[in-house]
Design a protein around this motif. Structure first.
Motif, PDB file in Angstrom:
ATOM      1  N   HIS A  71     -18.233  -3.581   0.002  1.00  0.00           N
ATOM      2  CA  HIS A  71     -16.899  -4.314   0.140  1.00  0.00           C
ATOM      3  C   HIS A  71     -15.997  -3.872  -1.058  1.00  0.00           C
ATOM      4  O   HIS A  71     -14.694  -3.881  -0.704  1.00  0.00           O
ATOM      5  CB  HIS A  71     -17.336  -5.778  -0.231  1.00  0.00           C
ATOM      6  N   GLU A  72     -16.415  -3.384  -2.193  1.00  0.00           N
ATOM      7  CA  GLU A  72     -15.409  -2.849  -3.336  1.00  0.00           C
ATOM      8  C   GLU A  72     -14.868  -1.877  -2.830  1.00  0.00           C
ATOM      9  O   GLU A  72     -13.836  -1.417  -3.161  1.00  0.00           O
ATOM     10  CB  GLU A  72     -16.007  -3.041  -4.478  1.00  0.00           C
ATOM     11  N   LYS A  73     -15.615  -0.754  -2.308  1.00  0.00           N
ATOM     12  CA  LYS A  73     -15.141   0.561  -2.059  1.00  0.00           C
ATOM     13  C   LYS A  73     -15.431   1.185  -0.827  1.00  0.00           C
ATOM     14  O   LYS A  73     -14.410   1.420  -0.012  1.00  0.00           O
ATOM     15  CB  LYS A  73     -16.015   1.557  -3.141  1.00  0.00           C
ATOM     16  N   LEU A 114     -15.807   0.262   2.566  1.00  0.00           N
ATOM     17  CA  LEU A 114     -15.114  -0.455   3.442  1.00  0.00           C
ATOM     18  C   LEU A 114     -13.702  -0.236   3.357  1.00  0.00           C
ATOM     19  O   LEU A 114     -12.829  -0.323   4.421  1.00  0.00           O
ATOM     20  CB  LEU A 114     -15.259  -1.878   3.696  1.00  0.00           C
ATOM     21  N   LYS A 115     -13.033   0.329   2.191  1.00  0.00           N
ATOM     22  CA  LYS A 115     -11.727   0.556   1.955  1.00  0.00           C
ATOM     23  C   LYS A 115     -11.643   2.064   2.413  1.00  0.00           C
ATOM     24  O   LYS A 115     -10.353   2.461   2.382  1.00  0.00           O
ATOM     25  CB  LYS A 115     -11.486   0.320   0.557  1.00  0.00           C
ATOM     26  N   HIS A 160     -16.750   3.859   9.628  1.00  0.00           N
ATOM     27  CA  HIS A 160     -16.512   2.480   9.200  1.00  0.00           C
ATOM     28  C   HIS A 160     -17.171   1.428  10.267  1.00  0.00           C
ATOM     29  O   HIS A 160     -17.899   0.537   9.593  1.00  0.00           O
ATOM     30  CB  HIS A 160     -14.780   2.303   9.249  1.00  0.00           C
ATOM     31  N   GLY A 209      -8.982   3.469   5.129  1.00  0.00           N
ATOM     32  CA  GLY A 209      -7.685   3.318   5.066  1.00  0.00           C
ATOM     33  C   GLY A 209      -6.950   4.246   4.021  1.00  0.00           C
ATOM     34  O   GLY A 209      -5.722   4.281   3.805  1.00  0.00           O
ATOM     35  N   MET A 210      -7.876   5.041   3.302  1.00  0.00           N
ATOM     36  CA  MET A 210      -7.625   5.792   2.377  1.00  0.00           C
ATOM     37  C   MET A 210      -7.624   7.408   2.714  1.00  0.00           C
ATOM     38  O   MET A 210      -7.367   8.278   1.896  1.00  0.00           O
ATOM     39  CB  MET A 210      -8.294   5.742   1.081  1.00  0.00           C
ATOM     40  N   GLU A 212       0.739  -1.169  -0.019  1.00  0.00           N
ATOM     41  CA  GLU A 212      -0.027   0.244  -0.175  1.00  0.00           C
ATOM     42  C   GLU A 212       0.900   1.384   0.145  1.00  0.00           C
ATOM     43  O   GLU A 212       0.560   2.146  -0.668  1.00  0.00           O
ATOM     44  CB  GLU A 212      -0.902  -0.136   1.102  1.00  0.00           C
ATOM     45  N   ARG A 257     -15.340  11.470   0.870  1.00  0.00           N
ATOM     46  CA  ARG A 257     -15.359  10.022   1.140  1.00  0.00           C
ATOM     47  C   ARG A 257     -15.997  10.024   2.477  1.00  0.00           C
ATOM     48  O   ARG A 257     -16.740   8.788   2.709  1.00  0.00           O
ATOM     49  CB  ARG A 257     -13.902   9.539   1.411  1.00  0.00           C
ATOM     50  N   GLU A 282     -12.294  -7.888  -6.189  1.00  0.00           N
ATOM     51  CA  GLU A 282     -11.258  -7.807  -5.549  1.00  0.00           C
ATOM     52  C   GLU A 282      -9.985  -7.579  -6.297  1.00  0.00           C
ATOM     53  O   GLU A 282      -9.908  -8.545  -7.236  1.00  0.00           O
ATOM     54  CB  GLU A 282     -11.055  -8.832  -4.088  1.00  0.00           C
TER      55      GLU A 282
END
Length: 302
Positions: free
Chosen positions: A261-263, A265-266, A284, A269-270, A150, A186, A218
């Protein structure tokens, strides 16, 4: 003490100057017209929430200058103008924002260097979207290299950002301002508001709420190109076994739950700012609790 919000939706913490009022009032009026036909997931109230939160984050990150706060506020107001999901063009938003700023900022902005002001806002608008941090299918495809960490992904993204946008993007102060707008956008995709917006968008586009037989994308299966193509054809960047009736070639049926799940929940961390990260962790947790309850209820357990 920040001024209280007025009927014109003045953002708490915003610079209180005649110049600021002029450019922001004009931006508000333009955005309301531009987004009047959008569904509630990307309407004026989304923009207003992002504007208020971006200014709050900027203050917490130590931004105090009126001119810097003005850039944050105007960029937040304009960040979704002609969004590609609605316009069908990835470039329409930045082009429209640049044209509008060039026609309006010369007279109304606090900034003396109007060219820098316009470029700064356009760069922020162009950088805000989630798709900009997804791997491109043309980047490193088939080279057999080990997966990137990452940290390395961020280094490469930053290098690409600086190469594309030059000296403006290398400005540390501009990075902070961009991070505040990006994090605010976001954050509005997370938590209780994010859940509501996700189902609003999915419903407006006719996406299935859930299908246990369709797994989220994923890794290499979720690229920038595929995300943009799916969203442009009415999906949310999701995955499917089939194709959506009436959509263009390659357009996939999507599920709203997969979008979490694809966006979504990520996103924690961004985050680019410490202030944004603190809020993101709370939102979250709200989403993970919702998804757990959704699964239990879907399966008749709860």
């Amino acid at each position: 003490q920040p001024p209280a919000a007025a009927a014109s939706h003045r953002a708490p913490g915003a610079a209180n100057t005649p110049e600021r009022d002029d450019i922001v009032n004009k931006a508000e009026a333009w955005v309301k017209r531009e987004m009047s036909r959008n569904d509630p997931s990307h309407d004026w109230w989304h923009v207003h929430r992002v504007r208020v939160l971006a200014l709050t984050l900027a203050r917490e990150e130590g931004v105090t200058e009126d001119v810097a706060l003005e850039i944050v506020e105007v960029a937040a107001l304009l960040h979704d103008v002609k969004d590609y999901k609605y316009s069908g063009s990835e470039n329409a938003g930045a082009l429209a924002v640049r044209s509008w700023l060039q026609a309006n900022s010369m007279r109304y902005s606090l900034w003396e260097d109007v060219n820098w002001y316009v470029d700064a806002i356009v760069l922020i608008v162009a950088r805000v979207g989630f798709k900009n941090e997804l791997k491109s299918e043309s980047a490193g495809a088939g080279d057999g290299a080990a997966p990137l960490s990452e940290k390395r992904k961020k280094e490469l993204a930053d290098a690409e950002w600086e190469e594309k946008h030059g000296a403006y993007a290398r400005s540390a102060s501009l990075r902070v301002l961009c991070g505040c707008v990006q994090d605010a956008d976001r954050l509005d995709a997370m938590g209780a508001i994010g859940i509501a917006r996700t189902f609003s968008y999915g419903g407006a586009r006719g996406s299935p709420m859930h299908d246990p037989g369709i797994s989220p994308r994923e890794g290499d299966d979720l690229t920038r190109e595929r995300y943009v193509a799916d969203a442009a054809h009415g999906g949310q960047g999701g995955s499917s076994k089939g194709f959506k009736a009436g959509a263009g070639a390659g357009a996939r049926v999507n599920t709203t739950i997969n979008h979490f799940h694809e966006k979504l929940l990520k996103l924690a961390g961004m985050m680019k700012t410490a202030s944004g990260y603190r809020r993101a962790m709370v939102r979250h947790d709200t989403m993970t609790r919702f998804l757990e309850d959704f699964e239990f209820e879907w399966n008749g357990i709860l």
